[in-house]
Design a protein around this motif. Structure first.
Motif, PDB file in Angstrom:
ATOM      1  N   UNK A   1       3.794 -36.251   4.144  1.00 19.13           N
ATOM      2  CA  UNK A   1       4.725 -37.233   4.702  1.00 19.13           C
ATOM      3  C   UNK A   1       5.829 -37.541   3.690  1.00 19.13           C
ATOM      4  N   UNK A   2       5.427 -37.759   2.458  1.00 17.40           N
ATOM      5  CA  UNK A   2       6.405 -38.066   1.410  1.00 17.40           C
ATOM      6  C   UNK A   2       7.331 -36.878   1.166  1.00 17.40           C
ATOM      7  N   UNK A   3       6.784 -35.656   1.182  1.00 15.09           N
ATOM      8  CA  UNK A   3       7.605 -34.464   0.950  1.00 15.09           C
ATOM      9  C   UNK A   3       8.635 -34.271   2.062  1.00 15.09           C
ATOM     10  N   UNK A   4       8.231 -34.571   3.296  1.00 16.57           N
ATOM     11  CA  UNK A   4       9.164 -34.423   4.407  1.00 16.57           C
ATOM     12  C   UNK A   4      10.360 -35.356   4.235  1.00 16.57           C
ATOM     13  N   UNK A   5      10.075 -36.597   3.836  1.00 14.09           N
ATOM     14  CA  UNK A   5      11.162 -37.564   3.644  1.00 14.09           C
ATOM     15  C   UNK A   5      12.009 -37.185   2.435  1.00 14.09           C
ATOM     16  N   UNK A   6      11.348 -36.774   1.367  1.00 14.96           N
ATOM     17  CA  UNK A   6      12.064 -36.463   0.125  1.00 14.96           C
ATOM     18  C   UNK A   6      12.891 -35.181   0.239  1.00 14.96           C
ATOM     19  N   UNK A   7      12.276 -34.099   0.707  1.00 14.54           N
ATOM     20  CA  UNK A   7      12.926 -32.797   0.696  1.00 14.54           C
ATOM     21  C   UNK A   7      13.591 -32.436   2.011  1.00 14.54           C
TER      22      UNK A   7
END
Length: 944
Positions: A824-830
């Motif tokens: 979830x965090x990677x989707x928002x970040x990258x």
């Protein structure tokens, strides 16, 4: 991926009129391809290497279905190899040297694909919007998978956790566990006694070399049947198949002989399973002939006479006498002699010993209480309806042909229909009486018997000789094609309202040719408002659920008999001022079905005995849910997002409150609610398929004439509510499987400019089998059999929910939570790349096109569109918006809405097995709009 063990009714034995499929045309056959028998639109071809091909074209819907059936299942497994056939099914989806990720390619091309394994066969199937290129690609993948699958140790290790997860999911189901143990007790020597999933020790310690040997032995063209149905061009498709598979040489090996014959059982067996949770069950299992036996169909007719609801003998002996809440019965369609099961579900206060005694006394009573012609005629009518529905639907027909192939020959699908029509009362009585004897039963303890009565040993069947001259019935005519583009759907749909003295009826009538002249329809009745429905939540739901239980002139049985005679299905549901009826029947019967539906809506009288049964079933179902991880997690999140007072129709009760509400229901409550709220005024009707619009309008006018006007309808709002993130840890002792759910409320409507981008973002995050969550949690780490996310926005007001879901083994909890949070965090970040967005959009557009081929989905969509003042122009608008999206659009919308730390989480797991603490995200009981909740959510939302 295992095939469900329950067959509701054997649908391969019923007569159908000859007006459905295009006849088999003489084709210019490719080299080394020969044509075999052709039965009622299905034609067999054989390649030189032994591959059997069945082509059953149907142009009525632009959908193609491809099914590869391998004649290998758990029956071919030896000791120490249990579960190997099912495990191999998983492994084929791990790829070959030229295609390492089949799931990604399926998703990119808009295929709905999967596989399943049972005792007699393994199959791989896919459906997609008709397209020659997609068909050719999938056929070539099947040919590649047949001989080039890697079956590597690395992939096996990665997939192992997924298989364990599936195994543990099944272990949470009391019925599946009981069935597994009873079948093991019923078989002394035959491999049918082993569950398809296999022994845990065998699966976990499987030798990769043996698995490859198993693959190379059975995954060969001479042991496979390729079925293609739906819309396709037979000649070019046969050429594609010949090119793809023709280069595979005919194997030189001989398949191992099968010589184990299960001896006749010589005494009662008994099995008792004790596990935490679930509802009490009692059951009795009997050995029966194989599906190809001439005795199979007569026995199955007798089985249905005994187990049908509400006409069956078990229903009257157990449910009517309050010894059980429901009963069931089914037989297994198997290659070799199989089993039949009769059973009943009880609530916690019922006596299991008395219920089992009553069940067995009923089964033993056949010599004293023979079947009647009326009972046999009723069951034959049910079979006709089910067979007609199967034959008319390419997906169902493909599955039925695959089952017949596994049972011995695809022509059994038609032969058993003929056998049903010819079956006499004397045959049904004789065969049922021969096999339903105490010494052939598995349920109880051993009892010494001086002169045991034993069932006959089923004789072998020379199926080739029996089918040598079989021709089937007349090949039906071709059905004209209908291209379901949004513009065509709108142009072909009549939407002029029907003006009546007691109010208008909104109409969406889409007549078009269908296979079997079938039609799907919905009738919507709405009334009152949130304030007017105060205190009526339980009454609203129970009233709708009991509409088909009786009227002053029609008993429940009479209603069911009428539906069977109309070859119809009718289901009611409702809540919060909304009642919807889902109708399915033939063209000529639709007007009469509409009149019957309105009769039930207007005149339901809620008999006391039916209400008592409804309450027992509802209580039993609720008590069962109270121990299920998914139900517990979902209810926890739904109650957290629950600002309403106890008397509001939007209130979510606790399980304990639900039980009290059900227990407090009275007939007077339902009669009063029905009298006060039901009526004309706000009514909508949609129909898609083969029907005459004027006849339907006349039926609506007649059925609604003189009906009082209902209280004025205003939709019950469900506005956005901000929620502080919260975690719920729910202990589910003795449950092998755990559930992870999470929910994030958002203030977004489907008219928001960001909506299309968010739909794509969710698809890439967890909405497909190429998504980030799927690849990380299912494919890479093998932590979950099922993992997904969902984005659902209201069409009525700015409120939406983003959710996520996974099942997993409790001991893997920390790894799952870490992976979920990181993705979830990677989707928002990258964000997502341009290639990801492009492929995601292409895949979604194909899926939306495929969904628009389904008549039932179109009928439900029209009901929703009429409430919103929309048409399929809206669906086209969404298509166009999706096609224009860039990675910048998707990532911008994603970052503006998705906040991983703001999800509320519910985790239901056995705490003694789970380790670690870590907040993350999961799938909720998502808030639904009152009208939208009544339609098939995933299918319908796909086109909206």
């Amino acid at each position: 991926m295992r095939l469900s063990l329950i067959r509701i009714v054997n649908i391969a034995a019923i007569v159908l009129a000859s007006s459905f499929v295009a006849g088999a045309h003489a084709l210019n056959l490719p080299p080394n391809v020969t044509q075999g028998p052709s039965i009622e639109g299905t034609t067999q071809y054989t390649l030189a290497n032994g591959l059997t091909v069945l082509l059953t074209p149907d142009d009525s819907k632009p959908t193609t279905i491809v099914n590869m059936t391998y004649l290998v299942g758990s029956r071919q497994e030896n000791r120490g190899q249990t579960g190997m056939a099912h495990l191999l099914e998983h492994m084929l989806f791990r790829g070959s040297p030229t295609l390492r990720d089949p799931w990604a390619e399926f998703s990119k091309r808009g295929l709905r694909a999967n596989g399943s394994t049972n005792e007699d066969r393994t199959n791989y199937f896919a459906s997609f919007a008709a397209d020659p290129e997609t068909l050719e690609w999938y056929v070539n993948w099947q040919a590649d998978a047949m001989v080039n699958s890697l079956i590597s140790k690395q992939d096996l290790d990665s997939e192992m956790t997924v298989v364990r997860n599936e195994m543990e999911s099944g272990e949470n189901n009391p019925f599946k566990i009981l069935l597994q143990k009873m079948q093991a007790a019923a078989y002394l020597w035959h491999s049918y006694g082993k569950d398809t999933i296999g022994a845990r020790s065998d699966v976990e310690n499987v030798d990769i070399g043996q698995l490859r040997q198993f693959y190379h032995l059975y995954y060969q063209p001479d042991n496979a049947v390729l079925i293609v149905s739906g819309k396709f061009e037979p000649a070019s498709t046969l050429d594609v198949i010949a090119r793809a598979f023709g280069k595979i040489p005919k194997p030189q090996r001989a398949l191992p002989p099968e010589y184990t014959v299960e001896p006749v059982q010589d005494g009662e067996h008994k099995i008792v399973v004790r596990r935490h949770g679930g509802s009490p069950l009692v059951a009795a299992m009997f050995h029966i002939p194989q599906a190809a036996s001439p005795d199979y169909v007569p026995f199955d007719l007798g089985l249905d006479i005994i187990s049908d609801t509400p006409s069956g003998r078990l229903y009257h002996a157990l449910v009517d006498k309050k010894l059980a809440t429901s009963v069931f019965g089914f037989s297994r369609t198997m290659k070799q002699p199989g089993v039949a099961l009769f059973g009943a579900q009880l609530d916690s206060g019922m006596d299991q010993a008395k219920a089992l005694q009553a069940l067995n006394e009923t089964l033993n009573s056949l010599p004293r209480q023979p079947f009647t012609q009326a009972e046999l005629d009723r069951i034959k009518n049910k079979w006709r309806t089910l067979w007609a529905n199967t034959y008319a639907d390419p997906v169902s027909l493909t599955s039925a042909l695959s089952s017949a192939v596994a049972a011995g020959d695809w022509r059994l699908f038609f032969v058993q229909r003929d056998q049903m029509e010819k079956a006499t009362l004397a045959q049904v009585q004789k065969v049922s009486q021969e096999y339903l004897v105490a010494s052939n039963r598995t349920d109880g303890m051993y009892i010494p018997t001086e002169k045991p009565l034993r069932a006959p040993l089923p004789a072998p069947v020379d199926l080739a000789a029996e089918l040598k001259d079989y021709q089937g019935k007349t090949t039906p005519d071709t059905v004209a094609a209908f291209e379901p583009t949004p513009a065509n759907i709108d142009a072909a749909t009549s939407r002029t309202p029907l003006s009546l003295p007691n109010g208008k009826v909104q109409l969406a009538l889409l007549p078009k040719p269908t296979r079997g002249d079938r039609v799907q329809a919905n009738l919507l009745v709405q009334f009152s408002n949130a304030q007017g429905l105060k205190g009526q939540r339980v009454n609203a739901e129970a009233t709708a659920a009991m509409l088909d239980r009786g009227t002053p002139k029609l008993s429940r049985q009479a209603i069911q008999d009428k539906l069977d005679s109309l070859q119809a299905d009718l289901n009611f549901s409702g809540h919060a001022g909304v009642v919807i009826a889902n109708l399915s029947t033939t063209s000529q019967n639709l007007p009469e079905l509409v009149e019957l539906t309105l009769t039930l809506l207007r005149n339901a009288n809620f008999p006391e005995n039916e209400l008592a049964e409804f309450k027992r079933q509802a209580i039993s179902s609720t008590e069962s849910a109270m121990t299920k991880p998914e139900a517990l997690a979902s209810r926890a999140l739904a109650r957290y997002d629950n600002p309403w007072t106890r008397d509001d129709v939007r209130y979510t009760p606790s399980f304990e409150e639900t039980l009290k509400d059900i227990a407090a229901l009275t007939r007077d409550d339902l009669v009063k609610f029905h009298s006060s709220y039901y009526g004309a005024g706000t009514v909508a009707f949609s129909a898609v398929g083969a029907f005459a619009p004027d006849a339907v309008k006349a039926a609506l006018s007649k059925g609604l004439a003189g009906w009082k006007t209902a209280p004025a309808y205003t939709r019950v709002p469900d506005p956005y509510r901000a929620l502080a993130p919260k975690r719920f840890d729910i202990d589910t002792p003795d449950k092998a499987n755990a559930v992870y759910l999470a929910s994030l409320p958002l203030e977004i409507q489907d008219t928001d400019p960001r909506y299309p981008a968010l739909v794509v973002a969710n698809y890439l995050l967890g909405g497909s089998q190429t998504s980030r969550l799927w690849n990380r949690i299912r494919v890479k780490e093998g932590l979950s059999y099922t993992v997904s996310s969902d984005f659902d926005a209201s069409s009525y007001e700015p409120t939406a929910t983003w959710s996520a879901y996974a099942i997993y083994a409790p001991e893997n909890q920390q790894r799952l939570l870490d992976a979920m949070q990181e993705e979830l965090a990677r989707a928002v970040r990258d964000g997502f790349t341009e290639d990801e967005v492009k492929m995601g959009v292409e895949s979604m557009l194909k899926l939306r096109k495929l969904t628009r081929t389904r008549d039932g989905v179109l009928a439900s969509a029209w009901i929703n569109y009429m409430q919103l003042g929309r048409s399929f122009e809206w669906s086209e608008h969404i298509d166009q918006a999706l096609a224009k999206l860039t990675a910048k659009d998707v990532n911008s919308a994603l970052r503006a809405t998705l906040a991983p730390t703001k999800f509320s989480i519910a985790i239901a797991a056995d705490k003694s097995k789970a380790k670690g603490e870590h907040p993350a995200s999961a799938e909720p009981a998502t808030r639904k709009d009152p009208v939208k909740a009544e339609a098939p959510a995933t299918e319908e939302n796909a086109i909206q």
